[in-house]
Design an enzyme around this catalytic site. Structure first.
Site, PDB file in Angstrom:
ATOM      1  N   HIS A   1       3.743  18.390 -27.202  1.00  0.00           N
ATOM      2  CA  HIS A   1       3.414  16.990 -26.935  1.00  0.00           C
ATOM      3  C   HIS A   1       2.125  16.520 -27.599  1.00  0.00           C
ATOM      4  CE1 HIS A   1       6.754  17.262 -24.223  1.00  0.00           C
ATOM      5  NE2 HIS A   1       6.580  16.062 -23.723  1.00  0.00           N
TER       6      HIS A   1
ATOM      7  N   LYS B   1       4.724  11.662 -11.260  1.00  0.00           N
ATOM      8  CA  LYS B   1       3.870  10.858 -12.148  1.00  0.00           C
ATOM      9  C   LYS B   1       4.546   9.513 -12.346  1.00  0.00           C
ATOM     10  CE  LYS B   1       1.515  14.285 -15.016  1.00  0.00           C
ATOM     11  NZ  LYS B   1       1.332  14.769 -16.402  1.00  0.00           N
TER      12      LYS B   1
ATOM     13  N   GLU C   1      13.739  18.167 -24.155  1.00  0.00           N
ATOM     14  CA  GLU C   1      12.945  18.570 -22.984  1.00  0.00           C
ATOM     15  C   GLU C   1      13.591  19.767 -22.274  1.00  0.00           C
ATOM     16  OE1 GLU C   1      10.001  17.303 -22.340  1.00  0.00           O
ATOM     17  OE2 GLU C   1       9.959  15.200 -22.962  1.00  0.00           O
TER      18      GLU C   1
ATOM     19  N   ARG D   1       0.455  22.893 -14.964  1.00  0.00           N
ATOM     20  CA  ARG D   1       1.344  21.767 -15.290  1.00  0.00           C
ATOM     21  C   ARG D   1       1.196  21.340 -16.752  1.00  0.00           C
ATOM     22  NH1 ARG D   1       2.986  16.509 -11.499  1.00  0.00           N
ATOM     23  NH2 ARG D   1       4.437  15.653 -13.016  1.00  0.00           N
TER      24      ARG D   1
ATOM     25  N   GLU E   1      -1.985  18.428 -12.240  1.00  0.00           N
ATOM     26  CA  GLU E   1      -2.269  18.926 -13.589  1.00  0.00           C
ATOM     27  C   GLU E   1      -3.721  19.320 -13.806  1.00  0.00           C
ATOM     28  OE1 GLU E   1      -0.002  16.974 -16.711  1.00  0.00           O
ATOM     29  OE2 GLU E   1      -1.501  17.573 -18.190  1.00  0.00           O
TER      30      GLU E   1
ATOM     31  N   HIS F   1      10.939   9.741 -27.979  1.00  0.00           N
ATOM     32  CA  HIS F   1      10.010  10.765 -27.497  1.00  0.00           C
ATOM     33  C   HIS F   1      10.544  12.187 -27.755  1.00  0.00           C
ATOM     34  CE1 HIS F   1       7.114  12.767 -24.927  1.00  0.00           C
ATOM     35  NE2 HIS F   1       8.097  13.296 -24.238  1.00  0.00           N
TER      36      HIS F   1
ATOM     37  N   ARG G   1       0.804  -1.230   0.000  1.00  0.00           N
ATOM     38  CA  ARG G   1       0.000   0.000   0.000  1.00  0.00           C
ATOM     39  C   ARG G   1       0.840   1.285   0.000  1.00  0.00           C
ATOM     40  NH1 ARG G   1      -3.251  -3.304   3.201  1.00  0.00           N
ATOM     41  NH2 ARG G   1      -5.094  -3.936   2.020  1.00  0.00           N
TER      42      ARG G   1
ATOM     43  N   ASN H   1       3.446  20.168 -21.494  1.00  0.00           N
ATOM     44  CA  ASN H   1       3.106  19.389 -22.691  1.00  0.00           C
ATOM     45  C   ASN H   1       3.326  20.169 -23.984  1.00  0.00           C
ATOM     46  OD1 ASN H   1       2.287  17.061 -21.298  1.00  0.00           O
ATOM     47  ND2 ASN H   1       0.358  18.052 -20.777  1.00  0.00           N
TER      48      ASN H   1
ATOM     49  N   HIS I   1       3.061  13.302 -29.325  1.00  0.00           N
ATOM     50  CA  HIS I   1       2.467  12.008 -28.960  1.00  0.00           C
ATOM     51  C   HIS I   1       1.821  11.334 -30.171  1.00  0.00           C
ATOM     52  CE1 HIS I   1       2.135  13.152 -24.425  1.00  0.00           C
ATOM     53  NE2 HIS I   1       3.266  12.556 -24.681  1.00  0.00           N
TER      54      HIS I   1
ATOM     55  N   LYS J   1      10.570  22.825 -13.480  1.00  0.00           N
ATOM     56  CA  LYS J   1       9.594  21.742 -13.297  1.00  0.00           C
ATOM     57  C   LYS J   1       9.128  21.708 -11.838  1.00  0.00           C
ATOM     58  CE  LYS J   1       7.906  17.250 -14.294  1.00  0.00           C
ATOM     59  NZ  LYS J   1       7.965  15.987 -14.999  1.00  0.00           N
TER      60      LYS J   1
HETATM   61  N1  LIG Z   1       6.871  10.441 -15.108  1.00  0.00           N
HETATM   62  C1  LIG Z   1       7.036  11.491 -15.861  1.00  0.00           C
HETATM   63  O1  LIG Z   1       6.723  12.624 -15.480  1.00  0.00           O
HETATM   64  C2  LIG Z   1       7.632  11.310 -17.224  1.00  0.00           C
HETATM   65  C3  LIG Z   1       8.040  12.434 -17.957  1.00  0.00           C
HETATM   66  C4  LIG Z   1       8.637  12.238 -19.187  1.00  0.00           C
HETATM   67  C5  LIG Z   1       8.808  10.957 -19.675  1.00  0.00           C
HETATM   68  N2  LIG Z   1       8.379   9.889 -18.942  1.00  0.00           N
HETATM   69  C6  LIG Z   1       8.581   8.513 -19.440  1.00  0.00           C
HETATM   70  O2  LIG Z   1       9.976   8.276 -19.524  1.00  0.00           O
HETATM   71  C7  LIG Z   1      10.219   7.290 -20.507  1.00  0.00           C
HETATM   72  C8  LIG Z   1      11.347   7.749 -21.373  1.00  0.00           C
HETATM   73  O3  LIG Z   1      12.490   7.956 -20.565  1.00  0.00           O
HETATM   74  P1  LIG Z   1      13.962   7.685 -21.122  1.00  0.00           P
HETATM   75  O4  LIG Z   1      14.135   8.418 -22.373  1.00  0.00           O
HETATM   76  O5  LIG Z   1      14.892   7.898 -20.004  1.00  0.00           O
HETATM   77  O6  LIG Z   1      13.845   6.143 -21.536  1.00  0.00           O
HETATM   78  P2  LIG Z   1      14.578   4.843 -20.994  1.00  0.00           P
HETATM   79  O7  LIG Z   1      14.420   4.684 -19.540  1.00  0.00           O
HETATM   80  O8  LIG Z   1      14.102   3.733 -21.852  1.00  0.00           O
HETATM   81  O9  LIG Z   1      16.099   5.139 -21.285  1.00  0.00           O
HETATM   82  C9  LIG Z   1      16.537   5.269 -22.623  1.00  0.00           C
HETATM   83  C10 LIG Z   1      17.613   4.237 -22.965  1.00  0.00           C
HETATM   84  O10 LIG Z   1      18.835   4.632 -22.370  1.00  0.00           O
HETATM   85  C11 LIG Z   1      19.349   3.583 -21.532  1.00  0.00           C
HETATM   86  N3  LIG Z   1      20.049   4.275 -20.454  1.00  0.00           N
HETATM   87  C12 LIG Z   1      19.510   5.007 -19.449  1.00  0.00           C
HETATM   88  N4  LIG Z   1      20.479   5.584 -18.736  1.00  0.00           N
HETATM   89  C13 LIG Z   1      21.657   5.214 -19.293  1.00  0.00           C
HETATM   90  C14 LIG Z   1      23.014   5.515 -19.039  1.00  0.00           C
HETATM   91  N5  LIG Z   1      23.364   6.350 -18.056  1.00  0.00           N
HETATM   92  N6  LIG Z   1      23.942   4.948 -19.833  1.00  0.00           N
HETATM   93  C15 LIG Z   1      23.610   4.125 -20.852  1.00  0.00           C
HETATM   94  N7  LIG Z   1      22.353   3.836 -21.172  1.00  0.00           N
HETATM   95  C16 LIG Z   1      21.379   4.365 -20.402  1.00  0.00           C
HETATM   96  C17 LIG Z   1      18.155   2.776 -21.155  1.00  0.00           C
HETATM   97  O11 LIG Z   1      18.516   1.452 -20.826  1.00  0.00           O
HETATM   98  C18 LIG Z   1      17.326   2.834 -22.432  1.00  0.00           C
HETATM   99  O12 LIG Z   1      17.823   1.916 -23.360  1.00  0.00           O
HETATM  100  C19 LIG Z   1       8.916   7.104 -21.254  1.00  0.00           C
HETATM  101  O13 LIG Z   1       8.331   5.892 -20.846  1.00  0.00           O
HETATM  102  C20 LIG Z   1       8.067   8.276 -20.811  1.00  0.00           C
HETATM  103  O14 LIG Z   1       6.694   7.980 -20.815  1.00  0.00           O
HETATM  104  C21 LIG Z   1       7.807  10.051 -17.741  1.00  0.00           C
HETATM  105 ZN   LIG Z   2       8.039  14.832 -22.817  1.00  0.00          ZN
END
Ligand SMILES: NC(=O)c1ccc[n+]([C@@H]2O[C@H](COP(=O)([O-])OP(=O)(O)OC[C@H]3O[C@@H](n4cnc5c(N)ncnc54)[C@H](O)[C@@H]3O)[C@@H](O)[C@H]2O)c1
Ligand SMILES: [Zn+2]
Length: 373
Positions: free
Chosen positions: A252, A147, A189, A245, A241, A270, A125, A249, A256, A231
């Protein structure tokens, strides 16, 4: 290690926490994490890529501080944001003996942060978690704001919760092992923050983007801290949001839709999708008479120099027809029945939520933009 760390508070009442930014922080994780622990134990969740580069350093750092560790390693990639991987992660954490008062550490990019945060929010929980983001995107975006979630066959991030971390540890050195394309995607970003609310930061980026992209320590520190501060401020004002917030986007709604049209494969990251989306948001704003018609050219030139795509027609996807694209945009969870809501701009650093943009305006813009030479 010689640099002073930057601390950025995220003010959310009893859920407040700090973002700690600096070089060599992974090596200091023991002392940093220790103050959140009721017993000297943490479970770490990471992915196969990150484990290879950084897990050992974290384990050593925690071990040196007398903290026992156990790790769960999930497959790298977006497909780990699934019910299946969530179930496996929760089971593994319980199997490792994680208790209600323990802390789970998310070591990885946005995928690991979202999956681990969601697992932490439902495990027993709700257990606390600490974010140690390792991608540039996670440094400036996903690790802050609470999030968490996974994807559904109906769309991305449709299942999840708001669960704020107890602390965020941003070690600027870890992004050096990130592939160049991922750095550029994370950079999109960073530029977004300037475009949506800080014209002088955008102007700074126009000079210093190459340094940020090359992971120059001082430039990266400034870019990450400025992004996180913005942020943090926006999230503190509007955690769930209902208003401000949504500005995060920017680009986006378009972005998206490219990701959805592409089926979320790694052919399109992305950050690449929202790079095109941000150029379009400014172009659309100009077309609607909201901002100077030529501002988008400055935005476009900037992303182009950063090595990001700026033109929908050049994306490595089958570009849908404008009508189909409008349909896809409408399915995004951020759209409300009827006309679409966009984040548009009156100029660089001056974005706002524009609801009720008539479909015929959007369609006319898409037709022009998808056809333009
Ligand atoms: N929660 C939120 O507010 C929020 C905001 C933006 C994006 N997101 C989410 O985040 C995700 C995208 O994040 P991302 O781009 O970090 O993707 P990811 O976590 O898949 O990382 C991208 C790639 O880089 C690799 N990687 C990460 N750190 C590394 C490092 N230091 N050295 C070598 N390789 C490394 C990972 O293994 C992966 O292959 C999406 O799912 C998106 O929906 C969430
Ligand atoms: Zn984004």
């Amino acid at each position: 290690m010689t640099h002073k760390n930057t601390i950025i508070p995220v003010s959310l009442g009893h859920r407040s926490y700090d973002i700690e930014i600096g070089s060599g922080l992974l090596a200091q994780a023991g002392q940093i994490v220790a103050r959140f622990l009721k017993r000297p134990f943490v479970a770490i969740v990471t992915d196969t890529n990150v484990a290879q580069h950084h897990l050992k350093s974290l384990e050593v750092a925690l071990g040196t501080a007398g903290i026992k560790t156990a790790s769960v390693i999930v497959p790298a990639g977006e497909s780990s944001k699934s019910f299946e991987e969530l179930a496996k992660t929760c089971d593994a954490l319980l199997g490792l003996g994680v208790e209600r008062n323990d802390v789970v550490v998310a070591l990885g990019g946005g995928v690991i942060g979202d999956l681990t945060g969601f697992a932490a929010s439902i495990l027993r929980r709700g257990v606390r978690f600490v974010q140690i983001p390792t991608s540039l995107l996670a440094h400036v975006d996903s690790s802050v704001g609470g999030k968490t979630g996974i994807n559904s066959r109906h769309g991305k991030n449709l299942i999840g919760s708001f669960h704020q971390p107890s602390h965020v540890i941003i070690d600027l050195d870890v992004v050096r092992t990130l592939p160049r394309r991922q750095i550029a995607a994370g950079y999109a970003e960073i530029a977004k923050y300037g475009l949506l609310g800080d014209a002088s930061f955008f102007a700074w980026l126009e000079t210093h983007a190459p340094d940020v992209l090359a992971c120059d320590a001082a430039a990266l520190a400034h870019a990450v801290a400025t992004s996180c501060a913005m942020k943090a401020r926006i999230v503190a004002n509007d955690e769930t949001e209902t208003g401000e917030r949504a500005l995060l986007n920017l680009g986006h709604t378009f972005g998206h839709a490219y990701e959805a049209a592409n089926g979320y494969t790694s052919a399109l990251l992305h950050g690449e999708a929202i790079s095109v989306g941000m150029v379009q948001a400014f172009k659309f704003s100009g077309r609607l008479g909201l901002c100077d018609k030529d501002v988008y050219l400055r935005v476009k030139a900037h992303f182009e120099k950063a090595g990001l795509p700026v033109d929908a027609r050049r994306l490595p996807i089958d570009l849908p027809s404008p009508e189909k694209f409008l349909e896809i945009m409408r399915q995004d969870k951020k759209s409300v029945a009827g006309n679409l809501t966009f984040i548009l701009a009156r100029g660089i650093g001056n974005a706002f939520v524009a609801s009720g943009i008539p479909d015929q305006e959007t369609l006319a813009f898409l037709k022009e933009d998808f056809a333009a030479a």
